[in-house]
Scaffold this active site. Sequence first.
Site, PDB file in Angstrom:
ATOM      1  N   ILE A 105       0.867  -1.229   0.184  1.00  0.00           N
ATOM      2  CA  ILE A 105       0.047   0.053  -0.113  1.00  0.00           C
ATOM      3  C   ILE A 105       0.818   1.331   0.025  1.00  0.00           C
ATOM      4  O   ILE A 105       1.703   1.305   0.869  1.00  0.00           O
ATOM      5  CB  ILE A 105      -0.705   0.081   1.273  1.00  0.00           C
ATOM      6  N   GLU A 121       3.240 -14.899  11.897  1.00  0.00           N
ATOM      7  CA  GLU A 121       4.806 -15.241  12.023  1.00  0.00           C
ATOM      8  C   GLU A 121       4.674 -16.411  12.847  1.00  0.00           C
ATOM      9  O   GLU A 121       3.829 -16.654  13.910  1.00  0.00           O
ATOM     10  CB  GLU A 121       5.800 -14.386  12.881  1.00  0.00           C
ATOM     11  N   GLY A 141      -0.676 -19.127   7.412  1.00  0.00           N
ATOM     12  CA  GLY A 141       0.485 -18.217   7.095  1.00  0.00           C
ATOM     13  C   GLY A 141       0.555 -16.950   7.037  1.00  0.00           C
ATOM     14  O   GLY A 141       1.358 -16.102   6.492  1.00  0.00           O
ATOM     15  N   LYS A 187       5.639   0.777  12.894  1.00  0.00           N
ATOM     16  CA  LYS A 187       5.031   1.403  11.811  1.00  0.00           C
ATOM     17  C   LYS A 187       4.627   2.872  12.062  1.00  0.00           C
ATOM     18  O   LYS A 187       4.748   3.730  11.317  1.00  0.00           O
ATOM     19  CB  LYS A 187       3.798   0.657  11.157  1.00  0.00           C
TER      20      LYS A 187
HETATM   21  N1  HSE Z   1       3.679  -8.920  10.518  1.00  0.00           N
HETATM   22  C1  HSE Z   1       2.990  -7.805   9.760  1.00  0.00           C
HETATM   23  C2  HSE Z   1       1.477  -7.760   9.963  1.00  0.00           C
HETATM   24  C3  HSE Z   1       3.373  -7.830   8.556  1.00  0.00           C
HETATM   25  O1  HSE Z   1       0.842  -8.607  10.105  1.00  0.00           O
HETATM   26  O2  HSE Z   1       0.791  -6.825   9.352  1.00  0.00           O
HETATM   27  C4  HSE Z   1       4.249  -6.909   7.898  1.00  0.00           C
HETATM   28  O3  HSE Z   1       4.419  -5.730   8.261  1.00  0.00           O
END
Ligand code: HSE
Length: 430
Positions: free
Chosen positions: A136, A190, A187, A205
């Site tokens: 995005i 993590e 998937g 972020k």
């Molecule tokens: N682990 C992040 C999420 C993915 O679940 O949004 C990439 O930033």
Amino acid sequence: MKKVTIGLIGYGVVGSGVVKLLNKRKNYIKGKYDTEVRIKTLCDRSVDKKDTALLATAVKTTDFNDILNDPEINVVVELIGGMNPAKKIVEEALKKGKHVITANKELIANKGQELFQLAQANRVHLYYESSVGAGIPIIKTLTEGILGNTFEGIFGIINGTCNFILSEMTEKNYTFNQALEDAQKNGYAESDPTLDINGMDSAHKLAILVNLAFGKFIAVKDIYVEGITHIAQDDIEHAKSLGHTIKLLAIAKKNNNAIEARVHPTLISKSHPLASINHIYNAFVIDANPLGNVILSGEGAGQMAAATGVVSDIINLSLNLETHLLPCNIYTEDKNISLNKIDDIQTKFYLRFTAMDKPGVLSKITGILGEHGIGINSLTQKEHSQVKTVPVIILTELTSEKSLRMALTEIHKLPVIKNKTVAIRMEKLS
Ligand code: HSE
């Protein structure tokens, strides 16, 4: 024809996705952008065990110095994540006059200021579109897309894993653990999803977005962060019956020279556009002046989503290889801006008390809230039981974190209150 000669460091989900996408779009990129992209060297610590069929002619190495010391490589793509050795690699690459593309949110959130300066000093580019929202184009939108506007706020759903979990809890009545397992099975999460579910991924972020929107570098540790692990199926149900849904939101607002930055589960009205952003979708609402609200949404996690941000950076870089106007030039800091503490921020709250069903209990709870200046918007107790506890749901008026904390400490001392009270912020989003 412009030539981008890449040293790719990291061949996990994102790295191999980038190779797949570049391979698929090779002729398209050549034709449309007059650019030839070549991955000259691949570095991965277990490169021997990886399927590198698409990189048959590339040099394979486990030593990133083979890339840093190669004068033919003009672009380093860092996709290993984390601080070490990513920081060292990016610093060295910039110092050696190589452009850098990274998807590393932790690195940019913590060391962005230094790295932008380093890139500027060495007159090279540092691109990081995929660090926030994967493909995005939120970074490009904030840095290049809405020029001439100032930003008053930016908020949204910026973690795909948490949004997937909360969506499954809402739609399928899953418990938190069932939804997390499902996310892992598909998937999306993590194998160690700690940073996602404890809110830190969103905090990294948000730190990047605050810098871009407000011109202020904030430390990740100064962001107020709550994850979603304490959200129970009961709260999802109560929120529904109140016409709300629960989302993990990242919120940054600017008021004069003070900003607030926080990440926490939030009750939002079902009628708000963010309420319909589900599963691994992310959504960003940018409050720009004079433009007004701009909403960007799309898949914020997953192989092709992340690869899109990186490939987009590679092409953008090729188009800007000869320019002297470095995007980093705009990252100057406004020293007059300060960050508010959570204690200074007022929000409404959803409170779920677990109380004995006895006469006078409600008046005791509301009395203590009142003594701390906390007004009540609504109070619901649907169940009755003479022998067990019942949930009491209270929606408050605007109150500070500090007042609420003091009131809850007192309420928890009441013998009729059992279990820890659940407090979730409510946000009226514009
Ligand atoms: N682990 C992040 C999420 C993915 O679940 O949004 C990439 O930033």
